[in-house]
Design a protein around this motif. Structure first.
Motif, mmCIF file in Angstrom:
data_model
loop_
_atom_site.group_PDB
_atom_site.id
_atom_site.type_symbol
_atom_site.label_atom_id
_atom_site.label_comp_id
_atom_site.label_asym_id
_atom_site.label_seq_id
_atom_site.Cartn_x
_atom_site.Cartn_y
_atom_site.Cartn_z
ATOM 1 N N ALA A 67 12.277 19.821 58.111
ATOM 2 C CA ALA A 67 12.339 19.064 58.870
ATOM 3 C C ALA A 67 13.566 18.983 59.695
ATOM 4 O O ALA A 67 13.623 18.887 60.873
ATOM 5 N N LYS A 68 15.016 19.400 59.061
ATOM 6 C CA LYS A 68 16.130 19.628 59.823
ATOM 7 C C LYS A 68 16.068 20.875 60.716
ATOM 8 O O LYS A 68 16.693 20.600 61.791
ATOM 9 N N GLY A 69 15.246 21.976 60.294
ATOM 10 C CA GLY A 69 15.262 22.972 60.768
ATOM 11 C C GLY A 69 14.313 22.709 62.305
ATOM 12 O O GLY A 69 14.611 23.073 63.408
ATOM 13 N N ILE A 70 13.252 21.735 62.122
ATOM 14 C CA ILE A 70 12.453 21.586 63.401
ATOM 15 C C ILE A 70 13.339 20.572 64.190
ATOM 16 O O ILE A 70 13.154 20.625 65.557
ATOM 17 N N SER A 71 14.182 19.570 63.723
ATOM 18 C CA SER A 71 14.893 18.862 64.705
ATOM 19 C C SER A 71 16.023 19.650 65.533
ATOM 20 O O SER A 71 16.460 19.287 66.432
ATOM 21 N N ARG A 72 16.243 20.972 64.956
ATOM 22 C CA ARG A 72 17.262 21.741 65.903
ATOM 23 C C ARG A 72 16.484 22.679 66.644
ATOM 24 O O ARG A 72 17.181 23.717 67.307
ATOM 25 N N ILE A 73 15.220 22.777 66.799
ATOM 26 C CA ILE A 73 14.450 23.644 67.887
ATOM 27 C C ILE A 73 14.857 23.393 69.150
ATOM 28 O O ILE A 73 15.142 22.481 69.458
ATOM 29 N N GLY A 74 14.962 24.591 69.663
ATOM 30 C CA GLY A 74 15.767 24.585 71.267
ATOM 31 C C GLY A 74 17.106 25.131 70.951
ATOM 32 O O GLY A 74 17.638 25.473 72.442
ATOM 33 N N ARG A 75 17.822 24.936 70.166
ATOM 34 C CA ARG A 75 19.219 25.487 69.819
ATOM 35 C C ARG A 75 19.131 26.771 69.537
ATOM 36 O O ARG A 75 18.056 27.505 69.063
ATOM 37 N N PRO A 76 20.371 27.559 69.568
ATOM 38 C CA PRO A 76 20.376 29.084 69.071
ATOM 39 C C PRO A 76 19.870 28.933 67.484
ATOM 40 O O PRO A 76 20.143 28.217 66.734
ATOM 41 N N VAL A 77 19.583 30.181 67.212
ATOM 42 C CA VAL A 77 18.771 30.614 65.833
ATOM 43 C C VAL A 77 19.841 30.404 64.957
ATOM 44 O O VAL A 77 19.818 29.855 63.815
ATOM 45 N N ASN A 78 21.256 30.993 65.254
ATOM 46 C CA ASN A 78 22.205 30.697 64.280
ATOM 47 C C ASN A 78 22.364 29.109 64.053
ATOM 48 O O ASN A 78 22.763 28.976 62.615
ATOM 49 N N ASP A 79 22.425 28.258 64.819
ATOM 50 C CA ASP A 79 22.802 26.915 64.593
ATOM 51 C C ASP A 79 21.563 26.331 63.800
ATOM 52 O O ASP A 79 21.875 25.280 62.856
ATOM 53 N N ILE A 80 20.274 26.727 64.026
ATOM 54 C CA ILE A 80 19.047 26.372 63.192
ATOM 55 C C ILE A 80 19.291 27.032 61.632
ATOM 56 O O ILE A 80 19.147 25.663 60.952
ATOM 57 N N LEU A 81 19.837 27.906 61.664
ATOM 58 C CA LEU A 81 19.988 28.592 60.170
ATOM 59 C C LEU A 81 20.974 27.752 59.471
ATOM 60 O O LEU A 81 20.982 27.417 58.410
ATOM 61 N N ALA A 82 22.189 27.621 60.275
ATOM 62 C CA ALA A 82 23.396 26.761 59.528
ATOM 63 C C ALA A 82 22.873 25.345 59.114
ATOM 64 O O ALA A 82 23.153 24.967 58.103
ATOM 65 N N ALA A 83 22.172 24.749 59.964
ATOM 66 C CA ALA A 83 21.566 23.426 59.651
ATOM 67 C C ALA A 83 20.614 23.371 58.570
ATOM 68 O O ALA A 83 20.762 22.628 57.578
ATOM 69 N N VAL A 84 19.832 24.439 58.441
ATOM 70 C CA VAL A 84 18.823 24.592 57.239
ATOM 71 C C VAL A 84 19.728 24.850 55.850
ATOM 72 O O VAL A 84 19.200 24.331 54.882
ATOM 73 N N GLU A 85 20.596 25.792 56.082
ATOM 74 C CA GLU A 85 21.437 25.955 54.743
ATOM 75 C C GLU A 85 22.021 24.999 54.527
ATOM 76 O O GLU A 85 22.266 24.684 53.261
ATOM 77 N N ASN A 86 22.694 24.211 55.170
ATOM 78 C CA ASN A 86 23.323 23.009 54.707
ATOM 79 C C ASN A 86 22.603 22.065 54.240
ATOM 80 O O ASN A 86 22.968 21.370 53.157
ATOM 81 N N THR A 87 21.362 21.674 54.688
ATOM 82 C CA THR A 87 20.549 20.830 54.125
ATOM 83 C C THR A 87 20.067 21.333 52.619
ATOM 84 O O THR A 87 20.083 20.473 51.630
ATOM 85 N N GLY A 88 19.733 22.626 52.649
ATOM 86 C CA GLY A 88 19.579 23.195 51.226
ATOM 87 C C GLY A 88 20.796 22.767 50.171
ATOM 88 O O GLY A 88 20.279 22.571 49.121
ATOM 89 N N ASN A 89 21.827 23.188 50.615
ATOM 90 C CA ASN A 89 23.228 23.022 49.820
ATOM 91 C C ASN A 89 23.038 21.496 49.431
ATOM 92 O O ASN A 89 23.523 20.980 48.193
ATOM 93 N N ILE A 90 22.762 20.701 50.214
ATOM 94 C CA ILE A 90 22.840 19.113 49.745
ATOM 95 C C ILE A 90 21.725 18.717 48.911
ATOM 96 O O ILE A 90 21.791 18.112 47.849
ATOM 97 N N GLU A 91 20.509 19.241 49.207
ATOM 98 C CA GLU A 91 19.554 18.895 48.212
ATOM 99 C C GLU A 91 19.636 19.676 46.873
ATOM 100 O O GLU A 91 19.416 18.845 45.663
ATOM 101 N N ILE A 92 20.394 20.690 46.843
ATOM 102 C CA ILE A 92 20.831 21.378 45.379
ATOM 103 C C ILE A 92 21.796 20.612 44.529
ATOM 104 O O ILE A 92 21.653 20.350 43.404
ATOM 105 N N ALA A 93 22.593 20.109 45.298
ATOM 106 C CA ALA A 93 23.626 19.288 44.809
ATOM 107 C C ALA A 93 23.259 17.896 44.421
ATOM 108 O O ALA A 93 23.613 17.327 43.246
#
Length: 231
Positions: free
Chosen positions: A103-129
């Motif tokens: 869902a975080k990645g979908i909310s960033r669709i339209g931005r650069p791929v690196n921004d989408i990837l960074a948002a997805v990775e940050n969300t993953g880190n939060i979920e693991i924490a």
């Protein structure tokens, strides 16, 4: 001969022996815990906290590890058809760690791929924490409970030798054994709690690692589908 005399005189000669055998002390688990002294309260509280944390975290982690095999295919279809809102609603309905990541990645669709990837990775880190919450308590108990048990051992031995020194020549085995109770019971209790906490901690860490692998797999699959041409 003794039995013959007892039969002739009517005196139950074996009664004192039977009474001695019958009056041998039988300690229950609760009695042993009481013999351990005040440190048993601390070890008992640690065990209750660890049991609660393990059960609660095990339920949460096992729920997070569940996977919907059709989820990513439906997300792919929605995105290729341009139904971004439907894909986002599907993620909210699924309500799992990987769906929140997508869902975080979908909310960033339209931005650069690196921004989408960074948002997805940050969300993953939060979920693991979030999944790892409470694990430091288990790790601390795994190391600390045996140390508390050894502390009880030292205290019990000090009490035993102090009692022997105070009584001097009149000291007997009962004087020494009262302190040994504290020493041995706290050691056993501390080791049991520590071992259980250690196994519980390692189990949860292994389960969280499997969830982490699942999140990485889903994030890579999502990034790949963003680069796929629409059918």
């Amino acid at each position: 001969m003794l039995l013959l005399d007892a039969a002739l005189t009517g005196t139950p000669a074996a009664a004192p022996v039977a009474t001695q055998v019958a009056t041998q002390v039988e300690l229950s688990l609760w009695d042993l815990c009481l013999k351990g002294g005040p440190l048993m309260i601390v070890i008992g509280l640690l065990s209750l906290v660890c049991i609660y944390i393990f059960i609660e975290r095990a339920i949460v982690v096992n729920r997070a590890a569940r996977e919907d095999d059709t989820f990513m295919q439906r997300i792919r279809d929605y995105i290729h058809e341009g139904e971004i809102e439907s894909a986002f609603n599907l993620c909210k309905k699924n309500n799992s760690p990987y769906s929140r990541l997508i869902a975080k990645g979908i909310s960033r669709i339209g931005r650069p791929v690196n921004d989408i990837l960074a948002a997805v990775e940050n969300t993953g880190n939060i979920e693991i924490a979030s999944l790892s919450k409470g694990l430091p308590w288990l790790a601390t108990t795994a190391a600390g409970a045996p140390m508390l048990g050894f502390l009880g051992t030292v205290i019990g031995m000090v009490e035993a030798f102090y009692a022997i020194a105070a009584e001097g020549n009149s000291a007997n085995i009962a004087t020494f054994s009262s302190g040994i109770y504290t020493a041995l019971v706290t050691t056993v209790a501390g080791l049991v709690v520590g071992v259980v906490a250690l196994f519980g901690y390692n189990y949860l860490v292994a389960r969280i690692n499997s969830v982490m692998n699942l999140l990485e797999s889903k994030s890579m699959e999502f990034m790949d589908l963003l680069n796929e041409p629409a059918a």
